[in-house]
Write a protein that holds these residues in place. Structure first.
Motif, short mmCIF file in Angstrom:
data_model
loop_
_atom_site.label_atom_id
_atom_site.label_comp_id
_atom_site.label_asym_id
_atom_site.label_seq_id
_atom_site.Cartn_x
_atom_site.Cartn_y
_atom_site.Cartn_z
N ARG A 190 0.83 -1.21 0.00
CA ARG A 190 0.00 0.00 0.00
C ARG A 190 0.86 1.25 0.00
O ARG A 190 0.64 2.20 -0.73
CB ARG A 190 -0.91 -0.02 1.23
CG ARG A 190 -2.17 0.78 1.08
CD ARG A 190 -3.18 0.30 2.11
NE ARG A 190 -2.56 0.28 3.42
CZ ARG A 190 -2.79 1.20 4.37
NH1 ARG A 190 -3.63 2.17 4.16
NH2 ARG A 190 -2.18 1.11 5.54
N TRP A 191 1.92 1.22 0.83
CA TRP A 191 2.80 2.39 0.93
C TRP A 191 3.44 2.70 -0.41
O TRP A 191 3.60 3.86 -0.79
CB TRP A 191 3.87 2.18 1.99
CG TRP A 191 4.83 1.06 1.66
CD1 TRP A 191 4.71 -0.24 2.01
CD2 TRP A 191 6.04 1.16 0.91
NE1 TRP A 191 5.76 -0.96 1.54
CE2 TRP A 191 6.60 -0.13 0.86
CE3 TRP A 191 6.72 2.21 0.29
CZ2 TRP A 191 7.80 -0.39 0.20
CZ3 TRP A 191 7.90 1.94 -0.36
CH2 TRP A 191 8.44 0.66 -0.41
N ARG A 194 4.04 6.14 -5.03
CA ARG A 194 4.18 6.36 -6.48
C ARG A 194 3.17 7.34 -7.01
O ARG A 194 3.49 8.17 -7.85
CB ARG A 194 4.04 5.03 -7.22
CG ARG A 194 5.24 4.16 -7.01
CD ARG A 194 5.72 3.45 -8.21
NE ARG A 194 4.71 3.23 -9.24
CZ ARG A 194 4.96 2.59 -10.35
NH1 ARG A 194 6.15 2.08 -10.54
NH2 ARG A 194 4.04 2.42 -11.25
N SER A 195 1.94 7.24 -6.50
CA SER A 195 0.93 8.15 -7.04
C SER A 195 1.23 9.57 -6.59
O SER A 195 0.98 10.53 -7.31
CB SER A 195 -0.47 7.70 -6.61
OG SER A 195 -0.59 7.78 -5.22
N VAL A 196 1.81 9.75 -5.37
CA VAL A 196 2.18 11.08 -4.91
C VAL A 196 3.30 11.65 -5.78
O VAL A 196 3.25 12.78 -6.26
CB VAL A 196 2.63 11.05 -3.44
CG1 VAL A 196 3.29 12.36 -3.06
CG2 VAL A 196 1.45 10.78 -2.54
N GLN A 247 2.96 11.35 2.70
CA GLN A 247 1.69 12.05 2.64
C GLN A 247 1.82 13.47 3.17
O GLN A 247 0.89 14.25 3.09
CB GLN A 247 0.63 11.28 3.45
CG GLN A 247 0.26 9.95 2.81
CD GLN A 247 -0.63 9.10 3.70
OE1 GLN A 247 -0.43 9.02 4.90
NE2 GLN A 247 -1.60 8.44 3.08
N LEU A 248 3.01 13.80 3.73
CA LEU A 248 3.22 15.12 4.31
C LEU A 248 4.00 16.00 3.34
O LEU A 248 4.64 15.52 2.41
CB LEU A 248 4.02 15.00 5.61
CG LEU A 248 3.49 14.00 6.64
CD1 LEU A 248 4.44 13.92 7.82
CD2 LEU A 248 2.10 14.40 7.09
N SER A 249 3.97 17.32 3.61
CA SER A 249 4.74 18.25 2.77
C SER A 249 6.22 18.11 3.09
O SER A 249 6.60 17.50 4.09
CB SER A 249 4.30 19.67 3.06
OG SER A 249 4.72 20.03 4.36
#
Lengths: 254, 258, 251
Positions: A242-243, A248-250, B134-136
């Motif tokens: 999942r990570w 990758r999408s980020v 997920q963070l900046s």
């Protein structure tokens, strides 16, 4: 609604087409789908599943699990040592390039024709993609991640468990995915060669005795099995990585 | 206390030898905040990796709190420039901060305490279960700082930690580092290529020459201990100091060109 | 250099294990005896005919699979409705193990080349198709919109935008398909008895010619390595113009 139509539409059309076109088939080799489906219910009874499908699946599971463990363990060891890697790489490439089914006659020499042979065949065929992908993955672990681990005193088994294995896991999973389809192939082939039970054995028996609808039902069962196993694998992968997919999408979104 | 004495490092590649660090000597006293600046390519990262025990020096001696450094020292924590690569993307923020503590074999309750304190101290309470990516960028570097702080080091090494974040985030993080330093009393060695940052943060600034590196000069920053982005940077003394540092660095570059 | 040492080590091991009696030499003959068997084989016309048969099955099967995979992949990929409608079917058919078709191949073609082709085409086709679909999906929307804004027609868009983007993926697909095709060609020969190296291995096995069997297996391995190297070389040569030879999409 529309999505469901897209997912189910074509399969339903194809299935219906097969059903209708084959309905009046006089062709001995391509019996009507109705007959095939009828024989499916009659052929693959619980007894049959227990006697033929279960042994196949157990051998598959045993061989695949062994190959995974051996492949990852050796892959980490080889990936961590530059000298070892340079030495064994051509040998590994050679072993990987050998079409796995030709190993069946060799392994039959050593291990006879029992369950042991079939499991060893699966292990021998599956181990290479796992091994080579693990080596690649371990080799490509980010140097900053390794430095971080070192700087914080994370060494020895903890470094392998907490840093190297997770960092290499996307590659390892890719190897495991390749290995799964090889495992299914080898499960069937080893049973076609010499066996007294199993899915591959049974299907070949049907073919040899010209029980054509039964043979077709066996092919369908094998197809379903392949599909189900790959579905299970994908579900497991989505959980375990999942990570990675998130990361990758980020990265791609930026 | 961190002592670097006669440090030398040459890289060998084939027959060629490249001298990265020639003869470096400086000390950072216990509880002091020292900034190292130098022209780009002056071997700052090589120096830091030697101090962190990640790289074996070719000569000279490094000692930390009286013990010679021969590998990563337990009393030392490091914050890397590449926060995105130094945090493990497969672990949550909490697990990233906690992992080194597990290695130290601290009991579970103590670990939980330290993680919570450290994340609170860097202003990240509530992000424990997020993944770092997920963070900046600025928040990721805060996680890396929290990880270092939770480790309870006597010495903190920071390798151009803010080189990759935007200017405003950078100002916030600079204040965060000073606040943490004053509160925890740790020894901090902060490496940067930014002269303003060095003068703003440090009690002392050590200037390095171009490669092969020696210590070019040292200057004590006699600005008040209470600093803030607005007034400190407008202080005439600040301007004097940064001009001095700037001149030294320029000279270092020139002497290399000659 | 070290790699050569590794290969030499392997040969030495295969020589030593049976010589020292650690492994029955009826099961694993020493490397020199395998080499001698190989030496005897390579001077026979039969051996070269088998190599030729295997490579014929491989090449024809691969060619059909690549042509079908590319054409179908581009058509499906270029039309969004088709792609949405076929996705589930592709996902269902792809994991079906090709060996499931062995009994069918036997019934339809017996021990002819057709049996080999059926298996090879089926297995290799999916490798190509999936990569082509990934490639088409990778088209930069901005490039696509640029082409539209210049009023390119469908055909021009496919030729100038879609195809160049998909090309590296096509090569990856061909490379993967090439090795899968060899595996299936040899498998078909081995299991069904279609002419080729696989059949020779089966014959060597049943007649107890163990050194010959090992020699032939080594030949299939070498063929595999050669195909792999050739495919990679070809890929690198032809894609030298491309900014990046892309990472493989897991198939």
């Amino acid at each position: 609604m529309k999505r469901i139509a897209y997912v189910l539409g074509l399969p339903v059309v194809l299935f219906a087409a097969w059903f209708l076109i084959s309905a009046g088939s006089e062709n001995f080799y391509a019996p009507p789908l109705r007959d095939i489906l009828q024989s499916f219910g009659k052929t693959w009874t619980l007894d049959r599943l227990d006697a033929d499908v279960l042994p196949s699946l157990l051998r598959l599971a045993a061989g695949y699990a062994l190959a995974s463990v051996i492949g990852v363990a050796l892959g980490v060891a080889i990936g961590l040592s530059r000298g070892l890697r340079a030495t064994v790489e051509p040998v590994l490439e050679f072993f990987r390039a050998i079409p796995p089914p030709v190993l069946v006659p060799v392994i039959m020499l050593f291990a006879g024709i029992g369950d042991g042979m079939k499991i060893i065949v699966i292990v021998f065929g599956c181990v290479w993609p796992v091994l080579l992908n693990t080596v690649e993955g371990v080799r490509a672990v980010d140097s900053v991640q390794l430095d971080t681990a070192k700087a914080y005193g994370i060494g020895g088994p903890a470094r392998i468990r907490e840093v190297i294995l997770p960092a290499a896991s996307p590659q390892i999973v890719a190897g495991l995915r390749q290995a799964l389809s090889i495992a299914i192939i080898l499960m069937v082939i080893s049973e076609m060669f010499a066996a007294s039970n199993g899915l591959g054995f049974t299907i070949v028996q049907f073919q040899r005795s010209f029980a054509i609808p039964e043979m077709w039902s066996g092919i369908i069962l094998l197809g379903l099995l392949g599909f189900l196993l790959s579905l299970l694998f994908r579900l497991a992968e989505r959980r375990a990585l999942r990570w990675y997919h998130g990361l990758r999408s980020v990265v791609r979104g930026r | 206390m961190l002592e670097v004495h006669g440090l030398r490092k040459t890289y060998k590649s084939g027959r060629r030898e490249v001298e990265a660090l020639r003869d470096l000597t400086f000390t950072v006293d216990t509880g002091e905040l020292v900034c190292l600046v130098g022209p780009s390519g002056c071997g700052k990262t090589t120096l830091l990796r030697c101090i962190a025990g990640l790289l074996e020096p070719s000569g000279g001696k490094i000692s930390l709190d009286g013990h010679e450094v021969s590998g990563p020292a337990p009393g030392l924590a490091m914050v890397f420039q590449e926060y995105g690569r130094s945090l493990f993307p497969w672990m949550s923020v909490r697990d990233n901060v906690e992992l080194p503590l597990k290695q130290k074999k601290l009991p579970r309750t103590r670990r939980a305490e330290l993680v919570e304190e450290a994340l609170g101290a860097v202003g990240l309470a509530g992000t424990e279960s997020a993944y770092p990516w997920q963070l900046s960028g600025g928040m990721q570097q805060r996680v890396a700082i929290a990880r270092a702080v939770a480790y309870e080091p006597s010495t903190l090494l920071m390798d151009e930690p803010f080189a990759a974040v935007d200017a405003q985030t950078r100002a916030d993080l600079e204040d965060l580092v000073r606040a943490l330093w004053r509160r925890l009393g740790v020894t901090v060695l902060f490496i940067t290529h930014d002269i303003d940052e060095a003068v703003y943060l440090g009690q002392r600034v050590v200037m390095l020459s171009s490669s092969p590196t020696v210590v070019q000069d040292e200057v004590t920053v006699d600005l008040p201990a209470d600093r803030d982005q607005l007034h400190t940077r407008a202080d005439p003394r600040f301007t004097e100091l940064r001009t001095h540092v700037y001149e030294q660095i320029q000279q270092a570059k020139l002497s290399q060109a000659l | 250099m070290k790699g050569l040492a590794g290969l030499a080590g392997l040969l030495l091991l295969v020589e030593a294990l049976p010589r020292l009696g650690l492994v029955d030499d009826g099961y694993l003959p020493p490397a020199t005896r395998i080499a001698a068997a190989l030496g005897d084989e390579v001077v026979t016309a039969e051996f070269w005919r088998a190599v030729g048969d295997t490579l014929t099955g491989w090449a024809i099967g691969l060619a059909i699979a690549v042509a079908a995979g590319v054409v179908i992949g581009i058509v499906i990929g270029a039309v969004p409705v088709l792609r949405a409608a076929t996705a589930s079917t592709v996902e269902f058919l792809r994991p079906i193990p090709s060996v499931a078709l062995i009994p069918l191949a036997v019934l339809l073609y017996g021990t002819d080349l057709g049996s080999t082709l059926l298996l090879v085409v089926y297995a290799a086709f999916w490798q190509v198709l999936v990569q082509v679909l990934y490639g088409v999906a990778d088209v930069d929307p901005i490039a696509e919109e640029t082409a539209r804004s210049f009023r390119f027609g469908t055909w021009a868009r496919i030729r100038n935008v879609l195809w160049p983007t998909a090309l590296p993926y096509v090569f990856t697909g061909v490379r993967l398909a090439a090795s899968v095709a060899l595996v299936l060609a040899v498998t078909a020969e081995l299991v069904i008895g279609a002419p080729g190296l696989g059949k020779m291995i089966a014959v060597a096995q049943t007649s107890g010619a163990v050194p010959d069997m090992y020699a032939l297996i080594a030949v299939t391995g070498l063929l595999g390595v050669a195909i792999n190297l050739a495919a990679r070389l070809f890929e690198r040569r032809t894609l030298a113009w491309h900014q990046s030879v892309r990472g493989e999409v897991p198939a």
